[in-house]
Write a protein that holds these residues in place. Structure first.
Motif, PDB file in Angstrom:
ATOM      1  N   TYR A  83      -9.610 -16.825  -7.731  1.00 51.89           N
ATOM      2  CA  TYR A  83      -8.165 -16.627  -7.838  1.00 51.89           C
ATOM      3  C   TYR A  83      -7.540 -17.331  -9.032  1.00 51.89           C
ATOM      4  O   TYR A  83      -7.966 -18.415  -9.449  1.00 51.89           O
ATOM      5  N   LYS A  84      -6.510 -16.677  -9.545  1.00 48.76           N
ATOM      6  CA  LYS A  84      -5.749 -17.211 -10.671  1.00 48.76           C
ATOM      7  C   LYS A  84      -4.265 -17.158 -10.316  1.00 48.76           C
ATOM      8  O   LYS A  84      -3.734 -16.102  -9.947  1.00 48.76           O
ATOM      9  N   LEU A  85      -3.626 -18.295 -10.442  1.00 52.88           N
ATOM     10  CA  LEU A  85      -2.193 -18.414 -10.192  1.00 52.88           C
ATOM     11  C   LEU A  85      -1.474 -18.591 -11.514  1.00 52.88           C
ATOM     12  O   LEU A  85      -1.880 -19.394 -12.355  1.00 52.88           O
ATOM     13  N   LEU A  86      -0.401 -17.831 -11.730  1.00 55.97           N
ATOM     14  CA  LEU A  86       0.482 -18.023 -12.872  1.00 55.97           C
ATOM     15  C   LEU A  86       1.852 -18.420 -12.363  1.00 55.97           C
ATOM     16  O   LEU A  86       2.341 -17.870 -11.364  1.00 55.97           O
ATOM     17  N   VAL A  87       2.479 -19.367 -13.035  1.00 57.63           N
ATOM     18  CA  VAL A  87       3.820 -19.793 -12.657  1.00 57.63           C
ATOM     19  C   VAL A  87       4.682 -19.925 -13.901  1.00 57.63           C
ATOM     20  O   VAL A  87       4.186 -20.126 -15.005  1.00 57.63           O
ATOM     21  N   GLY A  88       5.979 -19.802 -13.707  1.00 52.85           N
ATOM     22  CA  GLY A  88       6.917 -20.094 -14.780  1.00 52.85           C
ATOM     23  C   GLY A  88       7.305 -18.894 -15.607  1.00 52.85           C
ATOM     24  O   GLY A  88       7.381 -17.775 -15.123  1.00 52.85           O
ATOM     25  N   ILE A  89       7.506 -19.127 -16.895  1.00 55.76           N
ATOM     26  CA  ILE A  89       8.180 -18.169 -17.759  1.00 55.76           C
ATOM     27  C   ILE A  89       7.252 -17.242 -18.515  1.00 55.76           C
ATOM     28  O   ILE A  89       7.696 -16.440 -19.318  1.00 55.76           O
ATOM     29  N   ASP A  90       5.957 -17.334 -18.260  1.00 56.39           N
ATOM     30  CA  ASP A  90       5.001 -16.622 -19.098  1.00 56.39           C
ATOM     31  C   ASP A  90       5.292 -15.138 -19.218  1.00 56.39           C
ATOM     32  O   ASP A  90       5.197 -14.571 -20.286  1.00 56.39           O
ATOM     33  N   ALA A  91       5.653 -14.496 -18.127  1.00 56.63           N
ATOM     34  CA  ALA A  91       5.747 -13.042 -18.132  1.00 56.63           C
ATOM     35  C   ALA A  91       6.962 -12.501 -18.866  1.00 56.63           C
ATOM     36  O   ALA A  91       7.078 -11.311 -19.066  1.00 56.63           O
ATOM     37  N   ARG A  92       7.903 -13.345 -19.306  1.00 57.34           N
ATOM     38  CA  ARG A  92       9.068 -12.788 -19.981  1.00 57.34           C
ATOM     39  C   ARG A  92       9.598 -13.658 -21.116  1.00 57.34           C
ATOM     40  O   ARG A  92      10.648 -13.368 -21.683  1.00 57.34           O
TER      41      ARG A  92
END
Length: 561
Positions: free
Chosen positions: A433-442
């Motif tokens: 599993y990989k978790l992404l958090v925060g502003i990365d996607a925009r």
């Protein structure tokens, strides 16, 4: 006793184990996942990398090799063995200074952190670097020599012009960015200066010779190998300019790919081909000198290929989503391999799925050399210790699994040089599993880039072109801290990161998020300051128009302490 037995077992697996191996570390710049033949369909004539592919076939392909999403932090991590969150997560220019911090108030590596070349020097290695530095320039303590390298031909900045060797301006004048140093000379590479009208057509006024920078870097790397006493162990860090922007290459190479209509893709394919041929020349030289059987070759990119700007950067990471400046797989999972005569025969031609990071070479090389990787100098200065794992016993088959069980993904909340340390952990990889958090996607929307060509898209096998079908995100554009707007992926079943599982796997999501919050407290990210006019004054007045260190040791010109 168990550890001692393991070390002995590992040494017995090494051919000619009594001698320390030569180490050739080749770092490509912005090389996309889809830009090597071993990641393409068989018979694909667009991507021509026979030499890199041969290294993969005769060595070990590292299928889960992770780094940082852009240049300077990745390179700071490689040199110091630290996750970028513990050395540098900001991609500021080398001219930046924060006068209130004499330790970390500069670009790149803090003054009192040691580099891997210093470790290898203690073991008797001869250490050389060729190419891009990008981890500090302000003082002589930021120079490659202060980090353990005996010689260097290269440049300070993120990038420069391949033909003119310039990066940035002081006023209206472009500054040159190519230095050479050895035992008798330390300064701008004035002997390599070429005319300002040089271009990819390899023409210059008044009969001057145009010098394609990558050719000069290769010549310097080959000179190191030719001059080396083979009875001593060699560490050569070959930090290539290719294939970073600008898209430039000798015209003869572009002509080989005339069948590709899109210019950006054609130029990228030509630059990759040029890089591959240079690597082939280096392998040939090592074999001619009788060094190959005692050599360990490490090859990887500093980050993923750059895909923004409607494809004008030429990069492609298909079938991974995203690219440089993104924490999706295309930005941080990169081409990587280990090859050379020192790879045990039983491991040649293998492909490993365990996790390895760019900062693991620090401890791995120390293990090969038999030296303690502890950074006592940094410890005395109150700086974070290294995060590096020695992966060589696993790579060479002495143990069955990688010692790296998780990958901490760094992020920066501001690209401005005046950032006050507003950084955070961008995510975590653990198991499947990989978790992404925060502003990365925009985060790039504020720069006015069209959403469909941002760094987070999924492209296609032949990107860029005028008809690519860009696959959009199928999860929230902001990766939040609640299951309903979270970004959790099974990157083994869903390598393109199309479907978030944060709701279905809410317990895993919460557990990984708690780990991210725990790690946030360990972040080291000092304010790096802003561009100092003193850098331009020094370049203009002392270095004949070349960039270089400008703050005197013991007599700082701009620091206020």
């Amino acid at each position: 006793m168990a550890m001692a037995s393991l070390k002995l077992c590992f040494l017995l697996l090494l051919p000619v184990a009594a001698r320390l191996p030569h180490i050739l570390h080749i770092l490509a710049d912005d090389l996309g996942w889809a830009e090597v033949g071993f990641h393409r369909a068989e018979g694909d004539r667009e991507v021509q990398t026979p030499n890199i592919d041969a290294l993969a076939r005769s060595g070990i392909e590292l299928d889960r090799f992770y780094t940082f999403q852009f240049c300077s932090p990745a390179r700071s991590a490689i040199q110091t063995g630290r996750n970028p969150i513990h050395v540098n997560v900001q991609n500021v220019n080398p001219e930046c200074v924060n006068g209130n911090d004499v330790e970390g108030g500069f670009q790149g590596i803090p003054v009192n952190m040691s580099g891997m070349a210093s470790l290898l020097r203690r073991a008797g290695y001869r250490t050389h670097i060729v190419g891009k530095w990008d981890v500090g320039m302000a003082t002589l303590e930021h120079h490659p020599r202060a980090r353990g390298y005996e010689t260097w031909l290269g440049y300070w900045h993120h990038s420069n012009d391949y033909w003119q060797h310039t990066a940035g301006k002081c006023g209206l004048k472009s500054m040159r960015d190519l230095w050479r140093f050895n035992a008798t000379f330390d300064g701008p590479a004035l002997d390599l200066q070429n005319g300002p009208a040089c271009s990819q057509k390899n023409q210059a006024p008044n009969g001057q010779r145009c010098v394609f920078e990558e050719s000069e870097l290769l010549a310097a790397a080959k000179a190191v190998v030719r001059a080396h006493d083979v009875a001593e162990p060699l560490f050569l860090f070959w930090s290539m300019h290719l294939v970073h922007m600008p898209l430039q290459v000798p015209k003869a190479y572009e002509d080989r790919f005339a069948f590709i209509k899109d210019r950006h893709r054609r130029m990228m394919r030509a630059m990759v081909s040029f890089m591959d041929e240079e690597i082939g020349e280096m392998v040939k030289l090592l074999k001619e000198r009788g060094m190959w059987e005692d050599t360990l070759v490490v090859f990887h990119s500093d980050n993923g290929g750059e895909i923004m700007g409607a494809g004008m950067c030429g990069g492609n990471n298909w079938p991974l989503r995203g690219g440089k400046f993104s924490n999706f797989e295309g930005g941080i999972r990169v081409n990587a391999l280990v090859s050379g005569g020192r790879v045990p025969p039983a491991r040649r031609g293998s492909k490993l799925e365990g996790f390895v990071t760019a900062w693991d070479w620090y401890a791995s090389f120390a293990g090969l050399a038999g030296v303690d990787p502890t950074d006592h100098r940094a410890q005395a200065a109150g700086l974070p210790p290294h995060d590096s794992k020695d992966v060589m016993p696993w790579l060479f088959g002495a143990v069955s699994s990688s010692p790296r069980e998780e990958v901490i993904i760094g992020e920066t909340s501001s690209m401005t040089p005046n950032s006050d340390g507003g950084t955070f952990i961008g995510g975590l990889i653990k198991g499947r599993y990989k978790l992404l958090v925060g502003i990365d996607a925009r985060k790039w929307n504020s720069l006015g880039l069209r959403e469909q060509v941002s760094q987070n898209v999924l492209t296609g096998p032949n990107w860029p072109n005028s008809s690519s079908s860009l696959v959009p995100l199928l999860h929230p554009r902001h990766c939040g801290r609640r299951a309903e707007n979270g970004c959790l992926f099974d990157i083994f079943a869903d390598p393109a990161e199309t479907t978030s599982l944060s709701m279905q796997q809410s317990s895993i999501f919460r557990s990984m998020l708690a780990r991210v919050e725990e790690l946030q407290a360990t972040v080291y990210s000092p304010a790096r300051g802003s561009k100092d006019p003193g850098a331009c004054r020094k370049a203009r007045d002392a270095y004949h128009g070349y960039w270089g260190p400008w703050i005197g040791l013991g007599k700082p010109e701009v620091l206020q302490v």
